[in-house]
Design a protein around this motif. Structure first.
Motif, PDB file in Angstrom:
ATOM      1  N   LEU A 217       0.660  -1.282  -0.032  1.00 34.41           N
ATOM      2  CA  LEU A 217       0.051  -0.195  -0.070  1.00 34.41           C
ATOM      3  C   LEU A 217       1.039   1.365  -0.057  1.00 34.41           C
ATOM      4  CD1 LEU A 217      -2.782  -1.067   2.378  1.00 34.41           C
ATOM      5  CD2 LEU A 217      -2.975  -0.617  -0.062  1.00 34.41           C
ATOM      6  N   ARG A 218       1.791   1.086   0.786  1.00 29.70           N
ATOM      7  CA  ARG A 218       2.711   2.308   0.670  1.00 29.70           C
ATOM      8  C   ARG A 218       3.520   2.500  -0.505  1.00 29.70           C
ATOM      9  NH1 ARG A 218       5.884   2.775   6.700  1.00 29.70           N
ATOM     10  NH2 ARG A 218       4.152   2.742   7.894  1.00 29.70           N
ATOM     11  N   LEU A 219       3.944   1.672  -1.248  1.00 31.41           N
ATOM     12  CA  LEU A 219       4.640   1.664  -2.342  1.00 31.41           C
ATOM     13  C   LEU A 219       3.556   2.112  -3.546  1.00 31.41           C
ATOM     14  CD1 LEU A 219       6.650  -1.738  -2.740  1.00 31.41           C
ATOM     15  CD2 LEU A 219       7.583   0.527  -2.419  1.00 31.41           C
ATOM     16  N   ARG A 220       2.615   1.785  -3.412  1.00 29.68           N
ATOM     17  CA  ARG A 220       1.312   2.254  -4.447  1.00 29.68           C
ATOM     18  C   ARG A 220       1.278   3.652  -4.203  1.00 29.68           C
ATOM     19  NH1 ARG A 220      -2.739  -0.153  -7.586  1.00 29.68           N
ATOM     20  NH2 ARG A 220      -2.132  -2.151  -6.309  1.00 29.68           N
ATOM     21  N   ALA A 221       1.283   4.081  -2.874  1.00 26.91           N
ATOM     22  CA  ALA A 221       0.765   5.616  -2.569  1.00 26.91           C
ATOM     23  C   ALA A 221       1.958   6.513  -2.968  1.00 26.91           C
ATOM     24  CB  ALA A 221       0.719   5.734  -1.098  1.00 26.91           C
ATOM     25  N   GLN A 222       3.279   5.767  -2.983  1.00 17.93           N
ATOM     26  CA  GLN A 222       4.599   6.489  -3.262  1.00 17.93           C
ATOM     27  C   GLN A 222       4.860   6.677  -5.037  1.00 17.93           C
ATOM     28  OE1 GLN A 222       7.523   5.427  -0.520  1.00 17.93           O
ATOM     29  NE2 GLN A 222       6.367   6.436   1.244  1.00 17.93           N
ATOM     30  N   GLY A 223       4.170   5.562  -5.674  1.00 22.90           N
ATOM     31  CA  GLY A 223       4.164   5.831  -6.902  1.00 22.90           C
ATOM     32  C   GLY A 223       5.182   4.687  -7.488  1.00 22.90           C
ATOM     33  N   TYR A 224       5.678   3.607  -6.730  1.00 23.87           N
ATOM     34  CA  TYR A 224       6.336   2.755  -7.158  1.00 23.87           C
ATOM     35  C   TYR A 224       5.314   1.564  -7.632  1.00 23.87           C
ATOM     36  CZ  TYR A 224      10.268   5.086  -4.849  1.00 23.87           C
ATOM     37  OH  TYR A 224      11.289   5.907  -4.612  1.00 23.87           O
ATOM     38  N   GLU A 225       4.602   1.883  -8.688  1.00 26.55           N
ATOM     39  CA  GLU A 225       3.951   0.614  -9.280  1.00 26.55           C
ATOM     40  C   GLU A 225       4.279  -0.630  -9.714  1.00 26.55           C
ATOM     41  OE1 GLU A 225       0.320   0.733  -9.361  1.00 26.55           O
ATOM     42  OE2 GLU A 225       0.095   2.735  -8.078  1.00 26.55           O
ATOM     43  N   GLN A 226       5.674  -0.435 -10.097  1.00 27.55           N
ATOM     44  CA  GLN A 226       6.198  -1.614 -10.871  1.00 27.55           C
ATOM     45  C   GLN A 226       6.525  -2.534  -9.790  1.00 27.55           C
ATOM     46  OE1 GLN A 226       7.597   1.395 -10.422  1.00 27.55           O
ATOM     47  NE2 GLN A 226       9.794   1.379 -10.434  1.00 27.55           N
ATOM     48  N   TYR A 227       6.547  -2.357  -8.300  1.00 26.65           N
ATOM     49  CA  TYR A 227       6.760  -3.214  -7.369  1.00 26.65           C
ATOM     50  C   TYR A 227       5.796  -3.779  -6.504  1.00 26.65           C
ATOM     51  CZ  TYR A 227      11.409  -1.340  -7.943  1.00 26.65           C
ATOM     52  OH  TYR A 227      12.581  -0.938  -8.792  1.00 26.65           O
ATOM     53  N   VAL A 228       4.688  -3.077  -6.763  1.00 25.07           N
ATOM     54  CA  VAL A 228       3.195  -3.559  -6.078  1.00 25.07           C
ATOM     55  C   VAL A 228       2.670  -4.971  -6.108  1.00 25.07           C
ATOM     56  CG1 VAL A 228       0.964  -2.910  -5.706  1.00 25.07           C
ATOM     57  CG2 VAL A 228       2.688  -1.330  -5.756  1.00 25.07           C
ATOM     58  N   GLU A 229       2.702  -5.379  -7.452  1.00 25.44           N
ATOM     59  CA  GLU A 229       2.263  -6.717  -7.740  1.00 25.44           C
ATOM     60  C   GLU A 229       3.087  -7.556  -7.217  1.00 25.44           C
ATOM     61  OE1 GLU A 229       1.221  -9.406 -11.440  1.00 25.44           O
ATOM     62  OE2 GLU A 229       1.827  -7.390 -11.963  1.00 25.44           O
ATOM     63  N   SER A 230       4.286  -7.679  -7.280  1.00 22.42           N
ATOM     64  CA  SER A 230       5.315  -8.557  -6.663  1.00 22.42           C
ATOM     65  C   SER A 230       5.324  -8.638  -5.122  1.00 22.42           C
ATOM     66  CB  SER A 230       6.757  -8.113  -6.963  1.00 22.42           C
ATOM     67  OG  SER A 230       7.002  -8.310  -8.370  1.00 22.42           O
ATOM     68  N   VAL A 231       5.135  -7.414  -4.445  1.00 21.23           N
ATOM     69  CA  VAL A 231       4.995  -7.419  -3.204  1.00 21.23           C
ATOM     70  C   VAL A 231       3.695  -8.111  -2.777  1.00 21.23           C
ATOM     71  CG1 VAL A 231       4.958  -6.040  -0.889  1.00 21.23           C
ATOM     72  CG2 VAL A 231       6.616  -5.622  -2.749  1.00 21.23           C
ATOM     73  N   SER A 232       2.566  -7.641  -3.222  1.00 22.65           N
ATOM     74  CA  SER A 232       1.160  -8.053  -2.811  1.00 22.65           C
ATOM     75  C   SER A 232       1.079  -9.595  -3.204  1.00 22.65           C
ATOM     76  CB  SER A 232       0.240  -7.425  -3.879  1.00 22.65           C
ATOM     77  OG  SER A 232       0.125  -6.230  -3.507  1.00 22.65           O
ATOM     78  N   THR A 233       1.906 -10.003  -4.128  1.00 15.84           N
ATOM     79  CA  THR A 233       1.682 -11.522  -4.417  1.00 15.84           C
ATOM     80  C   THR A 233       2.450 -12.262  -3.321  1.00 15.84           C
ATOM     81  OG1 THR A 233       1.692 -11.395  -6.715  1.00 15.84           O
ATOM     82  CG2 THR A 233       2.317 -13.620  -6.152  1.00 15.84           C
ATOM     83  N   PHE A 234       3.578 -11.757  -2.936  1.00 14.13           N
ATOM     84  CA  PHE A 234       4.158 -12.495  -1.741  1.00 14.13           C
ATOM     85  C   PHE A 234       3.570 -12.581  -0.518  1.00 14.13           C
ATOM     86  CE2 PHE A 234       7.904 -12.963   1.235  1.00 14.13           C
ATOM     87  CZ  PHE A 234       8.382 -14.126   0.781  1.00 14.13           C
ATOM     88  N   SER A 235       2.771 -11.225  -0.273  1.00 18.63           N
ATOM     89  CA  SER A 235       2.011 -11.041   0.710  1.00 18.63           C
ATOM     90  C   SER A 235       0.754 -12.004   0.985  1.00 18.63           C
ATOM     91  CB  SER A 235       1.286  -9.636   0.941  1.00 18.63           C
ATOM     92  OG  SER A 235       0.375  -9.492   1.907  1.00 18.63           O
TER      93      SER A 235
END
Length: 66
Positions: free
Chosen positions: A25-43
Protein backbone atom coordinates in the motif's frame (compact mmCIF):
# COMPACT_ATOMS: atom_id res chain seq x y z
CA UNK A 1 4.44 -33.18 18.70
CA UNK A 2 3.96 -29.98 20.64
CA UNK A 3 1.79 -27.19 19.30
CA UNK A 4 4.27 -24.35 19.88
CA UNK A 5 6.06 -24.63 16.50
CA UNK A 6 2.72 -24.48 14.69
CA UNK A 7 1.58 -21.41 16.59
CA UNK A 8 4.89 -19.62 16.12
CA UNK A 9 5.06 -20.39 12.40
CA UNK A 10 1.45 -19.38 11.75
CA UNK A 11 1.87 -16.14 13.71
CA UNK A 12 5.15 -15.28 12.00
CA UNK A 13 3.87 -15.87 8.49
CA UNK A 14 0.66 -13.95 9.19
CA UNK A 15 2.67 -11.03 10.57
CA UNK A 16 4.95 -11.10 7.53
CA UNK A 17 1.94 -11.13 5.22
CA UNK A 18 0.50 -8.12 7.04
CA UNK A 19 3.77 -6.20 6.86
CA UNK A 20 4.14 -6.95 3.17
CA UNK A 21 0.54 -5.88 2.51
CA UNK A 22 1.22 -2.61 4.28
CA UNK A 23 4.40 -2.16 2.26
CA UNK A 24 2.45 -2.73 -0.97
CA UNK A 25 0.00 0.00 0.00
CA UNK A 26 2.85 2.40 0.79
CA UNK A 27 4.60 1.59 -2.48
CA UNK A 28 1.39 2.31 -4.39
CA UNK A 29 0.92 5.62 -2.56
CA UNK A 30 4.49 6.69 -3.33
CA UNK A 31 4.24 5.82 -7.02
CA UNK A 32 6.30 2.62 -7.16
CA UNK A 33 3.67 0.73 -9.17
CA UNK A 34 6.21 -1.65 -10.73
CA UNK A 35 6.85 -3.26 -7.32
CA UNK A 36 3.29 -3.42 -5.97
CA UNK A 37 2.27 -6.60 -7.77
CA UNK A 38 5.32 -8.57 -6.63
CA UNK A 39 4.99 -7.49 -3.00
CA UNK A 40 1.24 -8.13 -3.01
CA UNK A 41 1.73 -11.61 -4.45
CA UNK A 42 4.28 -12.46 -1.78
CA UNK A 43 1.93 -11.09 0.90
CA UNK A 44 -0.86 -13.38 -0.29
CA UNK A 45 1.59 -16.28 -0.41
CA UNK A 46 2.39 -15.69 3.27
CA UNK A 47 -1.31 -15.79 4.20
CA UNK A 48 -1.76 -19.04 2.25
CA UNK A 49 1.29 -20.50 3.99
CA UNK A 50 -0.14 -19.51 7.38
CA UNK A 51 -3.44 -21.19 6.48
CA UNK A 52 -1.62 -24.37 5.46
CA UNK A 53 0.29 -24.36 8.75
CA UNK A 54 -3.02 -24.12 10.63
CA UNK A 55 -4.43 -27.02 8.58
CA UNK A 56 -1.34 -29.07 9.42
CA UNK A 57 -1.75 -28.12 13.08
CA UNK A 58 -5.36 -29.33 13.10
CA UNK A 59 -4.50 -32.54 11.27
CA UNK A 60 -1.64 -33.21 13.71
CA UNK A 61 -4.11 -33.06 16.60
CA UNK A 62 -6.30 -35.78 15.13
CA UNK A 63 -5.77 -39.37 16.25
CA UNK A 64 -3.47 -41.38 14.01
CA UNK A 65 -4.74 -44.63 12.53
CA UNK A 66 -2.63 -47.77 12.76
Amino acid sequence: MTKAPFVAMAAATTALGTVLGSLALRLRAQGYEQYVESVSTFSILMYVTAALVVVTWVRDGRPHSS
